[in-house]
Design a protein around this motif. Structure first.
Motif, PDB file in Angstrom:
ATOM      1  N   UNK A  19      37.475  22.619  38.568  1.00 58.19           N
ATOM      2  CA  UNK A  19      38.616  23.392  39.086  1.00 58.19           C
ATOM      3  C   UNK A  19      38.382  24.898  38.909  1.00 58.19           C
ATOM      4  N   UNK A  20      38.835  25.659  39.877  1.00 57.84           N
ATOM      5  CA  UNK A  20      38.796  27.119  39.747  1.00 57.84           C
ATOM      6  C   UNK A  20      40.233  27.651  39.853  1.00 57.84           C
ATOM      7  N   UNK A  21      40.437  28.836  39.347  1.00 54.04           N
ATOM      8  CA  UNK A  21      41.743  29.463  39.530  1.00 54.04           C
ATOM      9  C   UNK A  21      41.855  29.991  40.957  1.00 54.04           C
ATOM     10  N   UNK A  22      43.067  29.881  41.465  1.00 47.76           N
ATOM     11  CA  UNK A  22      43.331  30.329  42.823  1.00 47.76           C
ATOM     12  C   UNK A  22      44.415  31.406  42.780  1.00 47.76           C
ATOM     13  N   UNK A  23      44.142  32.553  43.368  1.00 53.38           N
ATOM     14  CA  UNK A  23      45.142  33.629  43.311  1.00 53.38           C
ATOM     15  C   UNK A  23      45.445  34.186  44.701  1.00 53.38           C
ATOM     16  N   UNK A  24      46.653  34.679  44.805  1.00 55.72           N
ATOM     17  CA  UNK A  24      47.098  35.362  46.022  1.00 55.72           C
ATOM     18  C   UNK A  24      47.164  36.857  45.734  1.00 55.72           C
ATOM     19  N   UNK A  25      46.550  37.647  46.603  1.00 54.79           N
ATOM     20  CA  UNK A  25      46.682  39.108  46.523  1.00 54.79           C
ATOM     21  C   UNK A  25      47.515  39.537  47.724  1.00 54.79           C
TER      22      UNK A  25
ATOM     23  N   UNK B 117      53.033  26.486  43.232  1.00 54.73           N
ATOM     24  CA  UNK B 117      52.405  25.194  43.534  1.00 54.73           C
ATOM     25  C   UNK B 117      51.115  25.328  44.324  1.00 54.73           C
ATOM     26  N   UNK B 118      50.854  26.529  44.835  1.00 49.85           N
ATOM     27  CA  UNK B 118      49.638  26.754  45.632  1.00 49.85           C
ATOM     28  C   UNK B 118      48.636  27.620  44.876  1.00 49.85           C
ATOM     29  N   UNK B 119      49.152  28.615  44.150  1.00 48.94           N
ATOM     30  CA  UNK B 119      48.286  29.561  43.437  1.00 48.94           C
ATOM     31  C   UNK B 119      48.617  29.544  41.943  1.00 48.94           C
ATOM     32  N   UNK B 120      47.643  30.020  41.162  1.00 47.13           N
ATOM     33  CA  UNK B 120      47.855  30.126  39.714  1.00 47.13           C
ATOM     34  C   UNK B 120      48.442  31.482  39.326  1.00 47.13           C
ATOM     35  N   UNK B 121      48.336  32.459  40.212  1.00 49.14           N
ATOM     36  CA  UNK B 121      48.876  33.784  39.916  1.00 49.14           C
ATOM     37  C   UNK B 121      48.875  34.633  41.169  1.00 49.14           C
ATOM     38  N   UNK B 122      49.605  35.733  41.088  1.00 46.10           N
ATOM     39  CA  UNK B 122      49.741  36.635  42.237  1.00 46.10           C
ATOM     40  C   UNK B 122      49.491  38.067  41.770  1.00 46.10           C
ATOM     41  N   UNK B 123      48.722  38.802  42.554  1.00 45.11           N
ATOM     42  CA  UNK B 123      48.572  40.247  42.366  1.00 45.11           C
ATOM     43  C   UNK B 123      49.319  40.895  43.525  1.00 45.11           C
TER      44      UNK B 123
ATOM     45  N   UNK C  54      58.107  31.497  38.734  1.00 50.74           N
ATOM     46  CA  UNK C  54      57.488  31.020  37.494  1.00 50.74           C
ATOM     47  C   UNK C  54      55.962  31.058  37.565  1.00 50.74           C
ATOM     48  N   UNK C  55      55.433  32.122  38.153  1.00 49.86           N
ATOM     49  CA  UNK C  55      53.982  32.355  38.201  1.00 49.86           C
ATOM     50  C   UNK C  55      53.716  33.735  37.603  1.00 49.86           C
ATOM     51  N   UNK C  56      52.542  33.930  36.983  1.00 50.66           N
ATOM     52  CA  UNK C  56      52.217  35.282  36.542  1.00 50.66           C
ATOM     53  C   UNK C  56      51.961  36.194  37.744  1.00 50.66           C
ATOM     54  N   UNK C  57      52.673  37.322  37.750  1.00 48.41           N
ATOM     55  CA  UNK C  57      52.505  38.302  38.830  1.00 48.41           C
ATOM     56  C   UNK C  57      52.111  39.637  38.190  1.00 48.41           C
TER      57      UNK C  57
END
Ligand code: CA2
Length: 148
Positions: free
Chosen positions: A1-7, A67-73, A94-97
């Motif tokens: 598994x890898x972390x998935x993030x949204x920018x 539910x899609x990403x582990x965090x958001x920038x 409830x995600x780290x932003x």
């Protein structure tokens, strides 16, 4: 598994490098996306890079991030300084932003020195231009730790 993030990038950031380079520099949003893809490879992240000029769409994208990403920038652009709705959306998912800005908002006009979203983000990076994006990705990697 890898972390998935949204920018996620907010209003007018699509204009970067094409207008007012004296304020925001010559780097385009495409250049920044390329930097982020390079950093994602180095960190072993999956990254999705997006931009919207619309407050409601930004909120929809944040809701969908759960539910899609582990965090958001998030570079929320001027909505940073105006949007309680955006603050509520961040606290609801409830995600780290991580709050990100190209410019040092604390050294600019008084209206930019207020951020409605700081209190619901895990931290803020600002003032380092495009280099802030890979910095924020490193900070997210440190926050998330090793993937399961
Ligand atoms: O420093 C940042 O990253 C900002 O989020 C950028 C926003 C500004 O409203 C925030 O206070 C700080 C504005 C981005 C606008 O970008 C432009 C780029 C080229 C031409 C005009 C605007």
């Amino acid at each position: 598994m890898t972390h998935s993030i949204l920018i996620l990038n907010g209003p007018n950031l699509n204009l970067l490098g094409t207008r007012q380079p004296e304020v925001y520099g010559p780097t385009t949003l495409q250049d920044i996306e390329n930097l982020c893809v390079t950093q994602a490879d180095a960190l072993g992240f999956t990254v999705v890079f997006a931009q919207t000029n619309h407050e409601g769409e930004m909120i929809d994208m944040l809701h969908a991030a759960r539910g899609t990403y582990d965090g958001v920038i998030l570079n929320a652009g001027a909505y940073t300084h105006t949007s309680i709705a955006l603050m509520d959306a961040i606290s609801s998912i409830m995600l780290p932003v991580i709050e990100l800005h190209l410019s040092n908002i604390h050294a600019r006009e008084e209206f930019r020195q207020t951020s409605y979203i700081s209190k619901v983000c895990i931290g803020q990076i600002c003032g380092f231009g495009a280099a802030g994006y890979p910095l924020a990705m490193q900070a997210m990697a440190d926050y998330l730790g090793d993937p399961l």
